[in-house]
Design a protein around this motif. Structure first.
Motif, PDB file in Angstrom:
ATOM      1  N   TYR A 158       0.862  -1.188   0.000  1.00 61.82           N
ATOM      2  CA  TYR A 158       0.000   0.000   0.000  1.00 61.82           C
ATOM      3  C   TYR A 158       0.895   1.234   0.000  1.00 61.82           C
ATOM      4  O   TYR A 158       0.910   2.027   0.944  1.00 61.82           O
ATOM      5  N   LYS A 163      -3.489   2.144  -4.507  1.00 62.53           N
ATOM      6  CA  LYS A 163      -3.525   0.776  -4.022  1.00 62.53           C
ATOM      7  C   LYS A 163      -4.700   0.536  -3.078  1.00 62.53           C
ATOM      8  O   LYS A 163      -5.135  -0.603  -2.900  1.00 62.53           O
ATOM      9  N   PRO A 169      -2.180  -5.705  -2.072  1.00 65.84           N
ATOM     10  CA  PRO A 169      -0.792  -5.323  -1.819  1.00 65.84           C
ATOM     11  C   PRO A 169       0.221  -6.342  -2.312  1.00 65.84           C
ATOM     12  O   PRO A 169       1.409  -6.074  -2.333  1.00 65.84           O
ATOM     13  N   THR A 172      -0.334  -6.729  -8.783  1.00 64.11           N
ATOM     14  CA  THR A 172      -1.444  -6.318  -9.634  1.00 64.11           C
ATOM     15  C   THR A 172      -2.366  -7.504  -9.885  1.00 64.11           C
ATOM     16  O   THR A 172      -1.903  -8.616 -10.122  1.00 64.11           O
ATOM     17  N   ALA A 190      -2.612   0.022 -11.222  1.00 65.09           N
ATOM     18  CA  ALA A 190      -1.887  -0.884 -10.334  1.00 65.09           C
ATOM     19  C   ALA A 190      -0.642  -1.438 -11.016  1.00 65.09           C
ATOM     20  O   ALA A 190       0.424  -1.562 -10.399  1.00 65.09           O
ATOM     21  N   GLN A 194       3.217  -0.858  -9.724  1.00 65.17           N
ATOM     22  CA  GLN A 194       4.090  -1.994  -9.437  1.00 65.17           C
ATOM     23  C   GLN A 194       5.369  -1.937 -10.270  1.00 65.17           C
ATOM     24  O   GLN A 194       6.473  -2.139  -9.748  1.00 65.17           O
TER      25      GLN A 194
END
Length: 211
Positions: A158, A163, A169, A172, A190, A194
């Motif tokens: 997070y 997120k 967490p 994705t 997401a 990432q």
């Protein structure tokens, strides 16, 4: 005269994925693009297909994805050996990694035996047909492999306000509802978070190793 500061080499990132009907392929492309924008040198690679052609042809979305991604090179162990970081993508299969990606991972045994998979960054992404359909367990199962390698797992956590919207967490993820829900902006954001985090953390580790 002051000694010039060496120019850091770009992070080398391999995005290795398996996708049947295209959800994971779409996320993989977004991750690869975001990583390149973050300054990484990226190899986008797909796992070898194990399913018979008849099974692929029986599903129009599967057949379409096979045609549309045919130009993406198949992953080889050399791609992982080359990389500083690897982001693996797989749909969930009963809460676990697909056989196609697992076979590729199993082929990395010789590199593991030489210690060549250690000290790299690893992360993962996934999708499922249903809500709570095994996304977290799939990513945790994937990360078990990196523990054996001595890898450094970098999840998104997070660490970005977005997120708290997608809520995963571990990596994705997307619920595609058997193709009824195309990859949306929440999942794409997401993926970008990432990819950027993996590149940033890998760059910091590389700088630390060489200092």
């Amino acid at each position: 005269m002051a000694t010039p500061t060496p120019t850091p080499t770009p992070v080398k990132l391999a995005v290795v994925y398996y996708s049947s009907t295209g959800t994971i392929a779409a996320l993989a492309k977004e991750i690869a693009g975001a990583a390149e924008r973050a300054g990484a040198e990226v190899r986008l690679r797909r796992a070898h297909e194990l399913a018979p052609q008849a099974a692929i042809d029986s599903n129009p979305a599967w057949a379409r994805n096979a045609r549309e991604t045919a130009d993406i090179p198949e992953a080889t162990p050399e791609d992982v050996d080359w990389a500083d970081a690897v982001i693996f993508g797989t749909p969930t299969r009963f809460g676990n990694v697909t056989s196609q990606l697992k076979q590729f991972i199993d082929l990395l045994g010789p590199l593991w035996a030489e210690g060549r998979l250690a000290d790299k960054v690893y992360s993962g992404f996934t999708s499922s047909a249903t809500l709570h359909g095994g996304q977290e367990s799939t990513l945790l199962a994937l990360y078990n492999t990196a523990y054996h390698w001595g890898g450094i797992i970098v999840p998104p956590g997070y660490t970005d306000p977005s997120k708290f919207v997608d809520g995963n967490p571990y990596g994705t993820s997307h619920v595609d509802a058997q193709g009824e829900n195309p990859v949306n902006e929440t999942a794409l954001q997401a993926a970008r978070v990432q990819a950027t985090r993996v590149v940033r953390m890998t760059a910091a580790l590389k700088a630390g190793f060489t200092s």
